[in-house]
Design a protein around this motif. Structure first.
Motif, short mmCIF file in Angstrom:
data_model
loop_
_atom_site.label_atom_id
_atom_site.label_comp_id
_atom_site.label_asym_id
_atom_site.label_seq_id
_atom_site.Cartn_x
_atom_site.Cartn_y
_atom_site.Cartn_z
N VAL A 139 42.88 -84.98 34.48
CA VAL A 139 42.70 -83.60 34.92
C VAL A 139 43.01 -83.56 36.41
O VAL A 139 42.47 -84.36 37.18
CB VAL A 139 41.25 -83.11 34.68
N ASP A 140 43.86 -82.65 36.79
CA ASP A 140 44.25 -82.54 38.21
C ASP A 140 44.78 -83.88 38.74
O ASP A 140 44.58 -84.22 39.91
CB ASP A 140 43.08 -82.07 39.08
N GLY A 141 45.41 -84.67 37.87
CA GLY A 141 45.99 -85.94 38.28
C GLY A 141 45.00 -87.08 38.40
O GLY A 141 45.35 -88.18 38.83
N ASN A 142 43.74 -86.85 38.00
CA ASN A 142 42.71 -87.90 38.06
C ASN A 142 42.05 -88.08 36.71
O ASN A 142 41.96 -87.14 35.92
CB ASN A 142 41.61 -87.52 39.08
N GLY A 143 41.54 -89.29 36.48
CA GLY A 143 40.81 -89.56 35.26
C GLY A 143 39.51 -88.79 35.23
O GLY A 143 38.87 -88.57 36.26
N CYS A 144 39.12 -88.39 34.04
CA CYS A 144 37.92 -87.58 33.88
C CYS A 144 37.36 -87.84 32.48
O CYS A 144 38.12 -88.04 31.54
CB CYS A 144 38.31 -86.11 34.04
#
Length: 193
Positions: A139-144
């Protein structure tokens, strides 16, 4: 002197209106709602670092809740390979806490969507049983991870949780994996910390 007095009066009036509006917002749970999941309003309850917890209205006590959504950010995870490694680490962490694994599933990446992972587990404790469905995605280029958890309190309640999972498990999994209106973890971090 009159202009100064008028300026002071206007400033006080604006301050009173602002305080009243903030008090009204605080008294109105709708204004504090963070999101809706499965037709239930969720409210922010706790945050620390990259972890944020939300429960429905009237479930403010984090020692005695029934439903919770936890959103974890993994800022060092920026690609599918690292996300898969993180999903494996989360699974191993669950196992190390005596979770019974119900299901794991990976959704392969497509041209317009990165891979995602699902982990469903049950934790049996002396005074409660908890099921957790964890969706890991970029999400938004980051892991979540977005984790929906449900607890039932009491002793010897395994049959009750089994019945709940039989009746709702597939629907919960489908809803979680298709949920697109979740709050952005990046915005959560900015707004809540």
């Amino acid at each position: 002197m009159r202009i100064y007095s008028l300026r002071v009066f206007v400033s006080l009036a604006v301050a009173c209106i602002t305080v009243h509006a903030e008090e009204s917002r605080a008294a109105d749970p709708q204004s504090r709602r963070a999101f809706v999941f499965r037709d239930v309003d969720y409210f922010h309850r706790w945050s620390k670092n990259d972890q944020h917890e939300f429960t429905p209205e009237k479930q403010e006590d984090l020692n005695k809740w029934s439903d919770m959504i936890t959103i974890n950010m993994y800022p060092d995870v920026g690609d599918g390979e690292r996300l898969a490694a993180t999903a494996n680490a989360v699974l191993e962490n669950y196992k190390s806490h005596q979770a019974k694994v119900l299901k794991t599933r990976s959704v392969p990446r497509t041209a317009d969507r990165p891979a995602e992972h699902l982990i469903a587990v049950v934790f049996a404790r002396p005074s409660f049983i908890e099921v957790a469905f964890a969706r890991l995605k970029l999400v938004d280029g980051n892991g979540c991870s977005i984790v929906y958890s449900h607890r039932i309190y009491g002793e010897q309640i395994g049959d009750q949780m089994s019945a709940r999972l039989s009746a709702n498990g597939q629907e919960i999994e489908k809803t979680l994996m298709e949920w697109s209106s979740m709050p952005s973890p990046t915005l959560l971090r900015q707004e809540l910390l």
